[in-house]
Design a protein around this motif. Sequence first.
Motif, PDB file in Angstrom:
ATOM      1  N   LYS A 167      37.562 -72.210  60.578  1.00 39.38           N
ATOM      2  CA  LYS A 167      38.301 -70.963  60.418  1.00 39.38           C
ATOM      3  C   LYS A 167      39.099 -70.587  61.657  1.00 39.38           C
ATOM      4  N   HIS A 168      38.690 -71.112  62.831  1.00 36.03           N
ATOM      5  CA  HIS A 168      39.413 -70.800  64.062  1.00 36.03           C
ATOM      6  C   HIS A 168      40.813 -71.411  64.062  1.00 36.03           C
ATOM      7  N   LYS A 169      41.050 -72.352  63.147  1.00 42.45           N
ATOM      8  CA  LYS A 169      42.354 -72.992  63.071  1.00 42.45           C
ATOM      9  C   LYS A 169      43.300 -72.240  62.141  1.00 42.45           C
ATOM     10  N   MET A 170      42.797 -71.217  61.475  1.00 41.92           N
ATOM     11  CA  MET A 170      43.610 -70.443  60.555  1.00 41.92           C
ATOM     12  C   MET A 170      44.247 -69.263  61.290  1.00 41.92           C
ATOM     13  N   GLY A 171      44.848 -68.367  60.527  1.00 44.99           N
ATOM     14  CA  GLY A 171      45.494 -67.196  61.117  1.00 44.99           C
ATOM     15  C   GLY A 171      44.517 -66.056  61.332  1.00 44.99           C
ATOM     16  N   HIS A 172      44.987 -64.828  61.131  1.00 46.01           N
ATOM     17  CA  HIS A 172      44.198 -63.627  61.407  1.00 46.01           C
ATOM     18  C   HIS A 172      43.818 -62.936  60.096  1.00 46.01           C
ATOM     19  N   PHE A 173      42.553 -62.498  60.009  1.00 47.70           N
ATOM     20  CA  PHE A 173      42.065 -61.812  58.816  1.00 47.70           C
ATOM     21  C   PHE A 173      41.772 -60.343  59.141  1.00 47.70           C
ATOM     22  N   TYR A 174      42.076 -59.464  58.173  1.00 45.93           N
ATOM     23  CA  TYR A 174      41.874 -58.026  58.347  1.00 45.93           C
ATOM     24  C   TYR A 174      41.330 -57.417  57.056  1.00 45.93           C
ATOM     25  N   LEU A 175      40.699 -56.272  57.206  1.00 46.26           N
ATOM     26  CA  LEU A 175      40.351 -55.427  56.078  1.00 46.26           C
ATOM     27  C   LEU A 175      41.281 -54.223  56.073  1.00 46.26           C
ATOM     28  N   TYR A 176      41.806 -53.906  54.901  1.00 43.83           N
ATOM     29  CA  TYR A 176      42.647 -52.718  54.729  1.00 43.83           C
ATOM     30  C   TYR A 176      41.809 -51.648  54.038  1.00 43.83           C
ATOM     31  N   GLU A 177      41.622 -50.518  54.694  1.00 39.19           N
ATOM     32  CA  GLU A 177      40.796 -49.420  54.176  1.00 39.19           C
ATOM     33  C   GLU A 177      41.637 -48.482  53.320  1.00 39.19           C
ATOM     34  N   THR A 178      41.287 -48.353  52.034  1.00 37.80           N
ATOM     35  CA  THR A 178      42.025 -47.459  51.141  1.00 37.80           C
ATOM     36  C   THR A 178      41.432 -46.048  51.128  1.00 37.80           C
ATOM     37  N   HIS A 179      40.218 -45.902  51.651  1.00 42.01           N
ATOM     38  CA  HIS A 179      39.501 -44.626  51.640  1.00 42.01           C
ATOM     39  C   HIS A 179      39.215 -44.152  50.218  1.00 42.01           C
ATOM     40  N   ILE A 180      39.080 -45.104  49.309  1.00 38.76           N
ATOM     41  CA  ILE A 180      38.745 -44.812  47.916  1.00 38.76           C
ATOM     42  C   ILE A 180      37.472 -45.565  47.551  1.00 38.76           C
ATOM     43  N   ILE A 181      36.466 -44.836  47.113  1.00 37.53           N
ATOM     44  CA  ILE A 181      35.225 -45.472  46.660  1.00 37.53           C
ATOM     45  C   ILE A 181      35.408 -45.889  45.208  1.00 37.53           C
ATOM     46  N   ARG A 182      35.009 -47.113  44.911  1.00 36.64           N
ATOM     47  CA  ARG A 182      35.182 -47.591  43.547  1.00 36.64           C
ATOM     48  C   ARG A 182      33.877 -48.202  43.025  1.00 36.64           C
ATOM     49  N   ASN A 241      49.781 -59.532  38.383  1.00 37.39           N
ATOM     50  CA  ASN A 241      48.877 -59.650  37.235  1.00 37.39           C
ATOM     51  C   ASN A 241      47.605 -58.822  37.311  1.00 37.39           C
ATOM     52  N   PHE A 242      47.312 -58.228  38.464  1.00 36.88           N
ATOM     53  CA  PHE A 242      46.088 -57.443  38.620  1.00 36.88           C
ATOM     54  C   PHE A 242      46.416 -55.992  38.963  1.00 36.88           C
ATOM     55  N   GLU A 243      47.383 -55.438  38.291  1.00 37.59           N
ATOM     56  CA  GLU A 243      47.858 -54.094  38.620  1.00 37.59           C
ATOM     57  C   GLU A 243      46.749 -53.050  38.529  1.00 37.59           C
ATOM     58  N   THR A 244      45.871 -53.197  37.542  1.00 41.76           N
ATOM     59  CA  THR A 244      44.787 -52.230  37.364  1.00 41.76           C
ATOM     60  C   THR A 244      43.874 -52.177  38.580  1.00 41.76           C
ATOM     61  N   MET A 245      43.750 -53.307  39.284  1.00 43.27           N
ATOM     62  CA  MET A 245      42.823 -53.398  40.409  1.00 43.27           C
ATOM     63  C   MET A 245      43.474 -53.060  41.753  1.00 43.27           C
ATOM     64  N   ILE A 246      44.751 -52.705  41.739  1.00 43.57           N
ATOM     65  CA  ILE A 246      45.469 -52.436  42.982  1.00 43.57           C
ATOM     66  C   ILE A 246      45.739 -50.934  43.112  1.00 43.57           C
ATOM     67  N   CYS A 247      45.245 -50.336  44.161  1.00 44.38           N
ATOM     68  CA  CYS A 247      45.424 -48.899  44.398  1.00 44.38           C
ATOM     69  C   CYS A 247      46.892 -48.578  44.697  1.00 44.38           C
ATOM     70  N   ASP A 248      47.300 -47.405  44.287  1.00 42.75           N
ATOM     71  CA  ASP A 248      48.681 -46.984  44.539  1.00 42.75           C
ATOM     72  C   ASP A 248      48.996 -46.946  46.025  1.00 42.75           C
ATOM     73  N   ASN A 249      48.001 -46.573  46.854  1.00 39.81           N
ATOM     74  CA  ASN A 249      48.287 -46.385  48.270  1.00 39.81           C
ATOM     75  C   ASN A 249      48.353 -47.688  49.067  1.00 39.81           C
ATOM     76  N   ILE A 250      48.238 -48.827  48.395  1.00 40.34           N
ATOM     77  CA  ILE A 250      48.401 -50.101  49.110  1.00 40.34           C
ATOM     78  C   ILE A 250      49.553 -50.933  48.524  1.00 40.34           C
ATOM     79  N   LYS A 251      50.135 -50.487  47.431  1.00 38.98           N
ATOM     80  CA  LYS A 251      51.154 -51.294  46.750  1.00 38.98           C
ATOM     81  C   LYS A 251      52.381 -51.547  47.632  1.00 38.98           C
ATOM     82  N   ALA A 252      52.853 -50.515  48.318  1.00 40.86           N
ATOM     83  CA  ALA A 252      54.044 -50.682  49.161  1.00 40.86           C
ATOM     84  C   ALA A 252      53.757 -51.642  50.318  1.00 40.86           C
TER      85      ALA A 252
END
Length: 295
Positions: A167-182, A241-252
């Motif tokens: 994995k050290h040969k790959m790029g950078h990984f992050y978590l994006y916080e939506t502040h929405i509990i699901r 194809n996974f629009e239902t699973m994508i929060c509005d606040n991360i689409k842009a």
Amino acid sequence: MSKFYSKILLFGEYSIIKGSQGLAFPLKKFYGELKFPHVNTSKPEHNLSDFCQYISGRGILANLLDTDLFRSELEQGLYFDSNIPIGHGVGSSGALCASIFARYSKEFKRKKTYTQSELKYLQDLMALMESYYHGTSSGLDCLISLIDKPVFIRSRNDVESIEDLPKHKMGHFYLYETHIIRKTAPLVHTFLKDYDQSQQVREGVQRFSQLTNELILSLLQAKKTIFDELFSQISRFQYLNFETMICDNIKAFWLQGLESKEFFVKLCGAGGGGYYLVYSPNKALSYPNLTKIDL
């Protein structure tokens, strides 16, 4: 007492239900551990008494775990102290189940390597435990927290722990916080319903599964150029194809990544809130709501 870490399903969300491979990691950013309250401090509200009763009523678990000791320590104020966000797709209940299994098991001891049969046995036990919280469980979240190792899922009944990943040969990984509990269950129900009712969805999932398997292989083989391209394809596929699973606040933000190719976003587990996974092939990112993670 030992710490038990959260987990991240890096690849395989939804497609794994229909037979694709999966790859999951312990996520060391979050963890929980069993504790006794200190003098003059109030313990957090973690009601484990009902869980203890549930275990006591499940024959195989009751035989394998020392429920008398569990009950006795609960009376002494035992609780689960955790910073793992609930409803974010990083395995909060899995870490809880793993911590209890490890403390009260009459035979389990953590070790460096596990056979496939040992992993399958532990996974089945973990699934039974976590079913208390989710109704049904694959046991994978708990298993990863329990053994504290990455897991390669060839199929739902064939898992293998992985010692060294490039994995050290790959790029950078992050978590994006939506502040929405699901909640996972309604999202999975929608996916399965659409899958059963639409040939187009079934064909899309087949293509998505193929991309997932190829992406995992490229990571295992440290083929970064192929990995980067496949990650971008999965990001685009999910956006379309996974629009239902994508929060509005991360689409842009998601679309910005696809258009600029600076980074790519994908689901982290079921989607619908919580965290999303962001991958930057080359440079480090500094956007709001992003937290860098080390796998």
